[in-house]
Scaffold this active site. Structure first.
Site, short mmCIF file in Angstrom:
data_model
loop_
_atom_site.label_atom_id
_atom_site.label_comp_id
_atom_site.label_asym_id
_atom_site.label_seq_id
_atom_site.Cartn_x
_atom_site.Cartn_y
_atom_site.Cartn_z
N LYS A 79 0.86 -1.07 0.37
CA LYS A 79 -0.31 0.24 0.08
C LYS A 79 0.70 1.47 0.17
O LYS A 79 1.66 1.31 0.97
CB LYS A 79 -1.01 -0.24 1.27
CG LYS A 79 -1.92 0.69 0.88
CD LYS A 79 -2.64 0.96 2.49
CE LYS A 79 -3.81 1.90 2.55
NZ LYS A 79 -4.91 1.40 3.61
N SER A 154 -10.13 1.05 3.16
CA SER A 154 -9.21 1.97 2.27
C SER A 154 -7.89 1.85 1.33
O SER A 154 -7.21 2.16 0.10
CB SER A 154 -8.50 3.55 2.66
OG SER A 154 -6.87 3.24 3.58
N SER A 178 -10.49 -1.03 6.69
CA SER A 178 -9.37 -0.68 5.37
C SER A 178 -8.87 -2.13 5.23
O SER A 178 -8.67 -1.38 3.53
CB SER A 178 -8.62 0.74 5.81
OG SER A 178 -9.05 1.85 5.87
#
Ligand SMILES: [Zn+2]
Lengths: 491, 474
Positions: A79, A154, A178
Site C-alpha cells: 500500500k 482504504s 481498511s
C-alpha cells in the site's frame, strides 16, 4: 503468457523451492498481468518493474546459493503509505508528490528478510481516509468483479490487485476496516492483526492508536505465512508487542470441534443487506457443521463505535498530518510567510475528505470541547474493549458480517460521507478494542459480488481466527472463484 | 503605595545525553546544519519516536536532588502548534502527568538571608530546530530538534530580579553537580520564560502576570525583569491595568515589548502521545537511581564547614564546583591543616586554573601530593616562599614535594647553630640598622631578618631568626 500470477503464495513458494519456476518468471508473469489488466483496474500507483526483476534475479541467485527463506522470490505489493527506500510514498495524496522514502518500514524490511520481492505501490484513499479508494488524489481503483464498482477501501488497490491476480499477496493497513472491508468487497482474505503485533514503524500514520499493517491474500494460509513474516517486537515502535511469533501456517488444519463461536445479537442490524446477511448466516451454519458451538453474545457498546472512532481517529489524524507543511518534503506552495505557506500548501495538497477529518479532529481537541468529545470518546472506547473481554469469556472467536453491503457503484456514496462511515460499523469496534479480525470470502450476491465473513479474535489470538477461517475456507468453494477479468485467457 | 513583585520561572534545561530523546542522532553542539538528523527527528512520514531512558533517569535524578515527588506513572503528550522549526508541527511534551511534582531550591538573598523557592513540576520534552535568516531567504537547522529538555516550573515565589538571578545560579550549580546538564548558556543549555506580576504590599491576590519568552542569559533575565517590574508598577500607579500577555525583551533597546495578547494565545490541543507508552517507574528503579545522588552544594558547604572547620567563605568558594570540592576534601583529609589546604586551593590552585584555562581534573598535582607539600610547611621543613617554589615545580611536572625538597636541597634550616652564625654576620655587617633598632625603630628588625634570610639563601626558619635577633639585640 504464463499463469504463474494466479498462484497463491504457498503454491508459488513450493514451486520455487522445487525449482519448477524461477522468481524472475513469477515476477514477469505478475508484471505481465499488471500490464494487461491494470489500465482497467487501476490498482497500482507505481510499478518499478526493473527493480522487481532485479530483486527476483537476486532471489534466484540466493536460492542457487542454498538460501531458502519462506518467501524467497515471492512478489508482494505494498500500500502506498508504507515507506520503501528509494520509492515514492504518496499515501494517495498530492501533498506527498515528489517525496522519496529514505528508509524501509519495518514490515517491509521483514518481508525482504523473509526473501520477498517488493513489487509496486498500491492505490488507496488519501491517507487511508475512506472506504472506496475514490479519495485517491491520483486515480480510482475498480473492483475486478465489476469494474463499475468500488473495490472498497482504504486499501482498495491492495485488495483489487490480489483479486485480479495482479499480485500474489499485498500489504495494506487497517485503521477502522481498511484491510477487511476491501478484502470482503474483492473476495480475498484480509487480516487486521492485534494492535502491536506488527510494527507500525514506516507506516505513514493516520490514527496511531488504531493503525495496523496486515496482509491481503488469496487464501487464509497465505495470510498466515505473511503474518509470521511481518510480526514481532520492534524497538522503533514502542507500541509493538514483545510476544513470540508462531508459525501461523503450521497451526492450520482440522475442524472446529471444541471451539465456541459468538454471534453478537446487536450486529444483525436494519441496514444489513439481505443477501449479505444470508451469506453470513449460511457461513455460521457451515461453521456449526464443522463442529463449532455457536453461542449468542452481546456487544452493547458497539453502537457507539462509529461515533467514538470518528472522534479519536480524527483527533490523532489532525496531529499526524500536521507535518505535511511543505517545509521539508513534498508539495510546497510559497506564501507571504510560513503560516501563509502552510495554508496554501495544505489547501492545495489535501483532498476534501482529509480536510474534513483534520477540521473535525482539530475541533474535538479544542479547548472547551476536548472533555466533551475526546475524553468521553476515550471512556466509551474502554467500554467497547470491555464488551469484547466479557464476550471472549463465552467464546473463542466472534462471527459478524464484514460490511453491511457488497461493493457499491463508483460515485454512489462519495457525496454521502456519513453513509460511507457506517460501512465500517462491524470492523471499527475491533480496532478500538485493539484485537484481531480477518475477512474471509463467504459467498456472492445475485449480482455476483463477493461477500465477506468477519472472524474476530482476542488479542494475539490470530492463530484462532486463522484456524476458523481456514477450516471454513477449505469447506467452501468461494476462494476458488476468479473474477472474469482474471480468468480471461491470455492471447 | 508600596508594591511587591511575584516572579515565577519556567526553565528549559538541556539534558546531558549522548543521543536525542527519540532517535539515535548525536546531541553534539556545533555540527554543520542538518547533519545530525534522521527520519525521526525530521518528522518524516511513518517515523516514530522511541524514548531515550537516560533522559528519564536524569530528570528523575534532578527531581530527587530538588526534593520533588517522583510520579510512578507519567505520560507523554502532544502539544500542537505550527512553527517552521518544529518538524512534526507538534511537540512531544508532558501535559497533566509530569515526571516530577513539587520540590524546592534554597537561595541566598542579597542580604544573606535564606529563602526557599517552591517548584511546581518538572517534565521532559523535545527541543525544536533553529531558524536561520539570510539576506534573501531563511533556513532551518534541525540538528537541535529532538534534543532532550527538562522544563522546571516554579511557583511565583521570587520577589524580584535579584532573587530570580539567585535561583538560576543555585539551579545551575545543582544541575552541574548532578551531571544533569552541561549548563552551558552559550550553547543554549539553559533558557527560560519569566512570568512576573506586581501587587500592592498586603494584597492577597496576585496581580495580572506577563510572560517574557526565551531568555537565554542570566544577565538578560535580571535586566529584563528589573525593567518589566518597574514598568508594571509605573503602569499600575498611573491607574492602568496590566494586560495578560506574552512579551519579548529587546536587549539593545533595554525594554520589553508586546508579542501577543492572551486572546492570541495558542490552543495547544494537548492529547496523550499514542506512539509512546506511559512512563511507569517502580520504587526499586527510583531507589537504584537515587544511589548515585550527589550531595547538594548547599548541604555540602555546611558539611565542609563542620568537618574541616573552614570558614563559610572558604566553603562557598570550594563547594561551588563539585570537582574542586572533591579535590579539597581529598587534600584536607591528608593534610595536617584543613585551613591550609583551603588556602592553597582557593588562592594558588584556583589562580593557576584561571590563568591557564584549566579544569581541576587537568592539574598534575594530586591531592595527596598537595597535602604532602602542606605538611612540609606545617612541619616547618620548608617555609612559605620555598613552598611556592616547590608548588611551581610540582605544577609543571607533578611529583612528591618531599622528594623535590630533598633533591634541590630546599629544606628549611632550623638548626639554631647555623642560624646563629647568619645572625651574627648580619649584625656585624649592619651596624647602622642595629643602632636604629636599638634606638627604637621596630622596622629595622624586619630589615635585619631579611639580611639573615638572604645569607641563608631563604632556607632559614623565619620564626627562629626573629627570636635569635631579638635575643641578641636586647
Ligand atoms: Zn534523529
Amino acid at each position: 503468457m504464463s499463469t504463474l500470477n494466479q498462484l497463491t503464495v504457498a503454491e508459488a513458494a513450493a514451486k520455487l523451492a522445487k525449482r519448477e519456476c524461477s522468481s524472475a518468471e513469477l515476477v514477469a508473469a505478475v508484471l505481465a498481468s499488471i500490464e494487461k489488466h491494470d489500465k482497467q483496474v487501476g490498482a497500482y500507483l507505481t510499478v518499478d518493474a526493473e527493480s522487481a526483476l532485479e530483486q527476483a534475479r537476486a532471489a534466484d541467485a540466493a536460492r542457487s546459493r542454498g538460501e531458502h527463506q519462506p518467501l524467497l522470490g515471492v512478489p508482494v505489493g505494498v500500500k502506498d503509505l508504507l515507506n520503501v527506500t528509494g520509492q515514492p510514498c504518496t499515501c494517495g495524496s498530492k501533498i506527498l508528490k515528489g517525496y522519496v522514502a529514505p528508509y524501509d518500514a519495518t514490515a517491509v524490511a521483514k518481508l525482504r528478510a523473509a526473501g520477498a520481492v517488493i513489487l509496486g505501490r498500491l492505490n488507496m484513499d488519501e491517507f487511508a481516509m475512506g472506504g472506496s479508494t475514490e479519495n485517491s488524489a491520483y486515480q480510482p481503483t475498480r473492483n475486478p468483479w465489476d469494474l463499475s464498482r468500488v473495490p472498497g477501501g482504504s486499501s482498495g488497490g491492495s485488495a483489487a490487485a490480489v483479486a485480479a491476480d495482479e499480485a500474489l499477496a499485498t500489504l495494506g493497513s487497517d485503521t477502522g476496516g481498511s484491510i477487511r472491508q476491501p478484502a470482503g468487497f474483492c473476495g480475498c482474505v484480509g487480516l487486521k492483526p492485534t494492535y502491536g503485533r506488527v510494527s507500525r514503524y514506516g507506516l505513514t500514520a493516520f490514527a496511531s492508536s488504531l493503525d495496523q499493517i496486515g496482509p491481503l491474500t488469496k487464501t487464509v494460509r497465505d495470510s498466515a505465512l505473511l503474518l509470521s513474516a511481518i510480526s514481532g517486537r520492534d524497538p522503533h515502535d514502542s507500541t509493538s508487542l514483545d510476544a513470540p511469533v508462531p508459525d501461523y501456517a503450521a497451526q492450520l488444519g482440522g475442524d472446529l470441534k471444541g471451539l465456541r463461536l459468538g454471534l453478537p445479537k446487536e450486529y444483525f442490524i436494519d441496514g444489513l443487506d439481505a443477501e449479505v446477511e444470508q451469506s453470513v448466516r449460511a457461513a455460521v451454519d457451515q461453521c456449526r457443521a464443522l463442529g463449532a458451538e455457536i453461542v449468542e453474545i452481546s456487544l452493547p457498546h458497539s453502537k457507539y463505535a462509529v461515533a467514538v472512532y470518528y472522534i479519536i481517529a480524527t483527533a490523532e489524524a489532525s496531529a499526524n498530518l500536521a507535518r505535511f507543511d511543505g517545509v521539508r518534503y513534498g508539495l510546497r506552495v510559497d506564501g507571504e510567510d510560513p503560516i501563509d505557506q502552510y495554508g496554501k500548501t495544505r489547501a492545495a495538497g489535501f483532498g476534501q475528505e482529509v480536510k474534513r477529518r483534520i477540521i473535525l479532529g482539530t475541533y474535538v481537541l479544542s479547548s472547551g470541547y476536548h472533555d466533551a468529545y475526546y475524553l468521553r470518546a476515550q471512556k466509551v472506547r474502554t467500554l467497547i474493549r470491555r464488551d469484547f473481554e466479557t464476550a471472549f469469556q463465552k467464546c473463542d472467536a466472534i462471527l459478524t458480517p464484514v460490511a453491511p453491503t457488497a461493493a457499491y457503484k463508483l460515485g454512489e456514496q462519495i457525496n454521502d460521507p456519513l453513509k460511507m462511515y457506517l460501512g465500517d460499523i462491524f470492523t471499527i469496534p475491533v480496532n478500538l478494542a485493539g484485537i484481531c479480525g480477518v475477512s474471509v470470502p463467504c459467498g456472492f450476491t445475485s449480482e455476483k459480488l463477493p461477500v465477506g465473513l468477519h472472524i474476530v479474535g482476542p488479542a494475539l489470538r490470530e492463530d484462532v481466527i486463522l484456524k476458523v477461517g481456514h477450516a471454513y475456507e477449505q469447506a467452501t468453494p468461494w476462494h476458488l472463484r476468479k473474477p472474469e477479468i482474471s480468468s480471461q485467457k491470455a492471447e | 503605595m508600596n508594591f511587591e513583585a511575584n516572579v515565577g520561572l519556567e526553565v528549559h534545561v538541556q539534558l546531558r545525553t549522548k543521543t536525542k530523546i527519540f532517535c539515535g542522532c548525536p546531541t553534539t553542539f556545533g555540527a554543520p546544519p542538518n547533519t545530525h538528523v534522521c527520519p525521526v527527528c525530521l518528522g518524516y512520514p511513518g517515523a516514530m519516536p522511541a524514548m531515550n531512558s537516560e533522559a528519564i533517569r536524569l530528570t528523575v535524578l534532578s527531581g530527587l536532588m530538588l526534593g520533588c515527588k517522583i510520579n510512578p506513572y507519567s505520560k507523554m503528550d502532544r502539544k500542537n502548534y505550527y512553527y517552521p522549526d518544529m518538524p512534526k508541527n507538534y511537540q512531544i511534551s508532558q501535559y497533566d502527568q509530569p515526571l516530577c511534582l513539587g520540590g524546592g531550591i534554597e537561595i541566598t538573598r542579597p542580604d544573606g538571608s535564606k529563602k526557599t523557592i517552591r517548584l511546581t513540576r518538572i517534565h521532559i520534552e523535545e527541543d525544536v530546530g533553529k531558524n536561520m535568516h539570510f539576506a534573501a531567504s531563511s533556513g532551518i537547522d534541525f540538528n537541535r530538534a529532538g534534543t532532550p529538555l527538562m522544563e522546571i516550573v516554579t511557583e511565583p515565589d521570587m520577589a524580584g530580579a535579584d532573587e530570580a538571578m539567585a535561583f538560576l545560579e543555585a539551579l545551575k550549580e545543582i544541575l552541574a553537580y548532578g551531571g544533569i546538564s552541561d549548563v552551558n548558556l552559550e550553547e543554549g543549555n539553559m533558557r527560560c520564560d519569566v512570568n512576573s506580576s506586581v501587587r500592592p504590599v498586603g494584597q492577597a491576590q496576585l496581580g495580572t502576570k506577563t510572560e517574557l519568552k526565551n531568555m537565554n542569559t542570566f544577565k538578560g533575565v535580571h535586566r529584563a525583569l528589573s525593567y518589566e517590574i518597574a514598568r508594571q508598577i509605573a503602569d499600575v500607579e498611573k491607574g492602568q491595568r496590566i494586560r495578560q500577555e506574552t512579551r519579548r525583551w529587546d536587549d539593545a533597546a533595554g525594554i520589553t515589548l508586546t508579542m501577543r495578547s492572551k486572546e492570541e494565545a495558542h490552543d495547544y490541543r494537548y492529547f496523550p502521545e499514542p506512539d509512546l507508552l506511559p512512563i511507569v517507574l517502580s520504587q526499586a528503579q527510583i531507589d537504584e537511581w537515587a544511589k548515585v545522588l550527589p550531595e547538594l552544594p548547599e548541604k555540602r558547604r555546611a558539611r565542609m564547614m563542620a568537618d574541616y572547620g573552614i570558614p563559610e567563605y572558604d566553603a562557598g568558594v570550594l563547594a561551588a564546583d563539585q570537582d574542586i570540592a572533591n579535590y579539597f576534601e581529598a587534600t584536607a583529609k591528608l593534610a595536617k591543616s584543613a585551613k591550609a589546604a583551603s588556602n592553597w586551593i582557593m588562592t594558588t590552585v584556583l589562580a593557576k586554573l584561571t590563568e591557564l584555562h584549566l579544569t581541576i581534573g587537568e592539574v598534575k598535582i594530586t591531592p595527596a601530593q598537595l597535602a604532602g607539600l602542606i605538611n612540609l610547611v606545617e612541619a616547618k621543613t620548608i617555609n612559605m616562599p620555598t613552598a611556592k617554589e616547590v608548588f611551581e615545580l610540582m605544577f609543571a611536572q607533578g611529583g612528591d614535594a618531599a622528594a623535590i625538597v630533598q633533591a634541590k636541597g630546599l629544606a628549611q634550616v632550623s638548626d639554631t647553630g647555623a642560624i646563629e652564625k647568619f645572625v651574627d654576620e648580619a649584625i656585624a655587617a649592619n651596624a647602622k640598622t642595629v643602632a636604629d633598632y636599638k634606638g627604637g625603630k621596630e622596622a629595622a628588625l624586619k630589615s635585619l631578618i631579611g639580611q639573615v634570610m638572604k645569607l641563608s639563601k631563604g632556607k632559614a626558619n623565619p620564626g627562629l631568626v626573629n627570636d635569635l635577633l631579638k635575643q641578641k639585640l636586647s
